[in-house]
Design an enzyme around this catalytic site. Structure first.
Site, PDB file in Angstrom:
ATOM      1  N   LYS A 168       0.815  -1.225   0.000  1.00 39.13           N
ATOM      2  CA  LYS A 168       0.000   0.000   0.000  1.00 39.13           C
ATOM      3  C   LYS A 168       0.849   1.276   0.000  1.00 39.13           C
ATOM      4  CE  LYS A 168      -4.369  -1.478   2.069  1.00 39.13           C
ATOM      5  NZ  LYS A 168      -5.301  -1.293   3.181  1.00 39.13           N
ATOM      6  N   ASP A 176     -10.209   3.321   1.706  1.00 39.53           N
ATOM      7  CA  ASP A 176     -10.425   2.809   3.074  1.00 39.53           C
ATOM      8  C   ASP A 176     -10.982   3.908   3.985  1.00 39.53           C
ATOM      9  OD1 ASP A 176      -9.591   0.174   2.747  1.00 39.53           O
ATOM     10  OD2 ASP A 176      -7.498   0.606   3.236  1.00 39.53           O
ATOM     11  N   GLY A 182      -3.881   0.502  17.296  1.00 37.35           N
ATOM     12  CA  GLY A 182      -3.074   0.189  16.116  1.00 37.35           C
ATOM     13  C   GLY A 182      -2.697   1.480  15.412  1.00 37.35           C
ATOM     14  N   ALA A 183      -1.567   1.431  14.698  1.00 35.48           N
ATOM     15  CA  ALA A 183      -1.097   2.646  14.020  1.00 35.48           C
ATOM     16  C   ALA A 183      -0.538   2.315  12.636  1.00 35.48           C
ATOM     17  CB  ALA A 183      -0.038   3.334  14.884  1.00 35.48           C
ATOM     18  N   GLY A 239      -1.387   0.884   8.436  1.00 34.55           N
ATOM     19  CA  GLY A 239      -2.018   1.514   7.278  1.00 34.55           C
ATOM     20  C   GLY A 239      -3.499   1.787   7.488  1.00 34.55           C
ATOM     21  N   GLY A 290     -16.014  -5.199  10.624  1.00 34.00           N
ATOM     22  CA  GLY A 290     -15.436  -4.480   9.482  1.00 34.00           C
ATOM     23  C   GLY A 290     -15.971  -4.852   8.110  1.00 34.00           C
TER      24      GLY A 290
HETATM   25  P1  NAP Z   1      -0.733  -3.073   9.318  1.00 35.00           P
HETATM   26  O1  NAP Z   1      -0.373  -1.934   8.442  1.00 35.00           O
HETATM   27  O2  NAP Z   1       0.160  -4.268   9.383  1.00 35.00           O
HETATM   28  O3  NAP Z   1      -0.921  -2.462  10.815  1.00 35.00           O
HETATM   29  C1  NAP Z   1      -1.323  -3.274  11.883  1.00 35.00           C
HETATM   30  C2  NAP Z   1      -1.197  -2.491  13.191  1.00 35.00           C
HETATM   31  O4  NAP Z   1      -1.548  -3.408  14.259  1.00 35.00           O
HETATM   32  C3  NAP Z   1       0.221  -2.014  13.499  1.00 35.00           C
HETATM   33  O5  NAP Z   1       0.166  -0.884  14.313  1.00 35.00           O
HETATM   34  C4  NAP Z   1       0.784  -3.221  14.266  1.00 35.00           C
HETATM   35  O6  NAP Z   1       1.858  -2.899  15.092  1.00 35.00           O
HETATM   36  C5  NAP Z   1      -0.421  -3.572  15.118  1.00 35.00           C
HETATM   37  N1  NAP Z   1      -0.330  -4.946  15.593  1.00 35.00           N
HETATM   38  C6  NAP Z   1      -0.181  -6.068  14.849  1.00 35.00           C
HETATM   39  N2  NAP Z   1      -0.122  -7.159  15.658  1.00 35.00           N
HETATM   40  C7  NAP Z   1      -0.212  -6.686  16.925  1.00 35.00           C
HETATM   41  C8  NAP Z   1      -0.190  -7.296  18.194  1.00 35.00           C
HETATM   42  N3  NAP Z   1      -0.074  -8.619  18.322  1.00 35.00           N
HETATM   43  N4  NAP Z   1      -0.295  -6.514  19.297  1.00 35.00           N
HETATM   44  C9  NAP Z   1      -0.418  -5.179  19.176  1.00 35.00           C
HETATM   45  N5  NAP Z   1      -0.443  -4.531  17.999  1.00 35.00           N
HETATM   46  C10 NAP Z   1      -0.334  -5.280  16.886  1.00 35.00           C
HETATM   47  O7  NAP Z   1      -2.164  -3.647   8.942  1.00 35.00           O
HETATM   48  P2  NAP Z   1      -3.421  -2.804   8.439  1.00 35.00           P
HETATM   49  O8  NAP Z   1      -3.453  -2.811   6.962  1.00 35.00           O
HETATM   50  O9  NAP Z   1      -3.416  -1.519   9.157  1.00 35.00           O
HETATM   51  O10 NAP Z   1      -4.643  -3.727   8.908  1.00 35.00           O
HETATM   52  C11 NAP Z   1      -4.993  -3.828  10.273  1.00 35.00           C
HETATM   53  C12 NAP Z   1      -6.260  -4.658  10.407  1.00 35.00           C
HETATM   54  O11 NAP Z   1      -7.336  -4.000   9.761  1.00 35.00           O
HETATM   55  C13 NAP Z   1      -6.166  -6.044   9.746  1.00 35.00           C
HETATM   56  O12 NAP Z   1      -6.875  -6.964  10.537  1.00 35.00           O
HETATM   57  C14 NAP Z   1      -6.880  -5.858   8.424  1.00 35.00           C
HETATM   58  O13 NAP Z   1      -7.458  -7.056   7.934  1.00 35.00           O
HETATM   59  C15 NAP Z   1      -7.965  -4.883   8.836  1.00 35.00           C
HETATM   60  N6  NAP Z   1      -8.462  -4.089   7.726  1.00 35.00           N
HETATM   61  C16 NAP Z   1      -9.789  -4.149   7.474  1.00 35.00           C
HETATM   62  C17 NAP Z   1     -10.315  -3.386   6.455  1.00 35.00           C
HETATM   63  C18 NAP Z   1     -11.790  -3.459   6.188  1.00 35.00           C
HETATM   64  O14 NAP Z   1     -12.212  -3.008   5.113  1.00 35.00           O
HETATM   65  N7  NAP Z   1     -12.583  -3.963   7.101  1.00 35.00           N
HETATM   66  C19 NAP Z   1      -9.487  -2.548   5.685  1.00 35.00           C
HETATM   67  C20 NAP Z   1      -8.122  -2.504   5.974  1.00 35.00           C
HETATM   68  C21 NAP Z   1      -7.624  -3.288   7.016  1.00 35.00           C
HETATM   69  P3  NAP Z   1       3.373  -3.197  14.585  1.00 35.00           P
HETATM   70  O15 NAP Z   1       3.603  -2.222  13.471  1.00 35.00           O
HETATM   71  O16 NAP Z   1       4.174  -2.973  15.791  1.00 35.00           O
HETATM   72  O17 NAP Z   1       3.383  -4.625  14.097  1.00 35.00           O
END
Ligand code: NAP
Length: 288
Positions: free
Chosen positions: A74, A110, A133-134, A136, A252
């Site tokens: 992304k 998004d 969370g922080a 994408g 979601g």
């Molecule tokens: P990402 O960029 O990998 O970010 C994930 C975030 O969660 C980061 O801050 C990460 O911290 C943190 N995290 C991961 N594992 C963790 C843990 N065990 N304990 C604490 N913090 C943790 O992923 P993303 O794209 O933002 O997606 C996040 C979630 O949203 C996913 O489940 C994804 O499927 C969902 N999502 C849903 C939609 C929808 O349309 N419903 C759209 C986008 C995303 P670190 O950087 O320290 O690992």
């Protein structure tokens, strides 16, 4: 008359679990548009640039008409774009690519997808919110919430990541934003005033389905609403805890469908058949 045909797809890794092909193929079918939506599972290796370069060239030549982009590309795909929509530029991530006259435009649906679904389902007035969370998705959520007038606090296991996020969006907020850790002591101080908690971590999903990003030792604030970006399972542990405590909850799936609908509209110029897209996704999830 020559029928329009749309060659669409998703670039990501892993991508096999994605509901996007089903959602977009359902939309094409419902509108009687010819086309396909394929998965381009590109492993994050040095060669991945060559594969993605090739796909972008095909798009410039109009052999492909539109892409979604998911993790881990992304952000890394940004330099390949000729221009970005204001939201993709502010968020620093692209989840949708479309072209106008052979020029590639990166968009982020998004952010709007989240806000439209939040408003449709939870109908809350903007107040204080905590984002867990922080990454994408959290950036897209924070951008849309600041824009809509919410006061946002971001909690992440790496506080500097949360601090970077709030620094990037500080200009959109009417009051200073906070960056904190996911420790119970930090959350307790900052969650009390919140009317909404958004989970933007993957905790609660897939092989972490039995877990919650919220500490066991800390009760959820009374009546707090939860929007969990996780959509598989339908009800996460966090959502169940909040529901049992009397709060409104939302998973979601609506956001997933709305961001897809907005992308589909970019590509085809047609109103997306949201009800059919949602029904297909719900039906697929109920079989899993
Ligand atoms: P990402 O960029 O990998 O970010 C994930 C975030 O969660 C980061 O801050 C990460 O911290 C943190 N995290 C991961 N594992 C963790 C843990 N065990 N304990 C604490 N913090 C943790 O992923 P993303 O794209 O933002 O997606 C996040 C979630 O949203 C996913 O489940 C994804 O499927 C969902 N999502 C849903 C939609 C929808 O349309 N419903 C759209 C986008 C995303 P670190 O950087 O320290 O690992």
């Amino acid at each position: 008359m020559l029928k329009e045909r749309y060659e669409l797809g998703l670039i990501g890794w892993p991508a096999d679990y994605s509901l996007s092909p089903l959602i977009h193929k359902t939309a094409l079918l419902a509108l009687e548009l010819e086309g396909d939506y394929r998965l381009f599972a590109v492993p994050p290796l040095p060669e991945s640039n060559v594969v993605i370069d090739g796909l972008m060239k095909d798009m410039r030549r109009c052999r492909l008409h539109g892409f979604n982009v998911t993790v881990p590309y992304k952000c890394s795909i940004l330099p390949q774009m000729d221009s970005l929509t204001p939201q993709a530029e502010a968020i620093g991530a692209v989840n949708t690519i479309f072209h106008t006259d052979g020029r590639l435009v990166g968009d982020n649906t998004d952010a709007a997808g989240f806000m439209i679904d939040l408003n449709d389902r939870l109908k809350l007035e903007p107040a204080n919110a905590l984002i867990l969370g922080a990454g994408g998705a959290a950036r897209a959520v924070a951008y849309s919430m600041c824009y809509a007038g919410w006061q946002v606090c971001v909690a992440a296991r790496r506080v500097p990541q949360a601090a970077r996020l709030i620094a990037d969006f500080a200009h959109l907020a009417s009051q200073p934003m906070q960056a904190v850790s996911l420790e119970a002591s930090d959350l307790e101080r900052h969650a009390l005033q919140c009317s909404l908690i958004v989970n933007a971590t993957p905790i609660g999903m897939g092989n972490r389905a039995g877990e919650s990003p919220w500490p066991d030792s800390l009760p959820l604030p009374d009546g707090v609403a939860i929007y969990d970006l996780v959509y598989r399972p339908k009800e996460t542990v966090l959502m169940r805890s909040a529901r049992q405590a009397g709060g409104l909850v939302c998973g979601g799936l609506g956001m997933l469908v709305e961001q897809a609908a907005l992308a589909f509209e970019r590509w085809t110029g047609r109103d997306a058949p949201r009800a059919a897209m949602l029904e297909a996704a719900e039906s697929q999830l109920s079989k899993m």
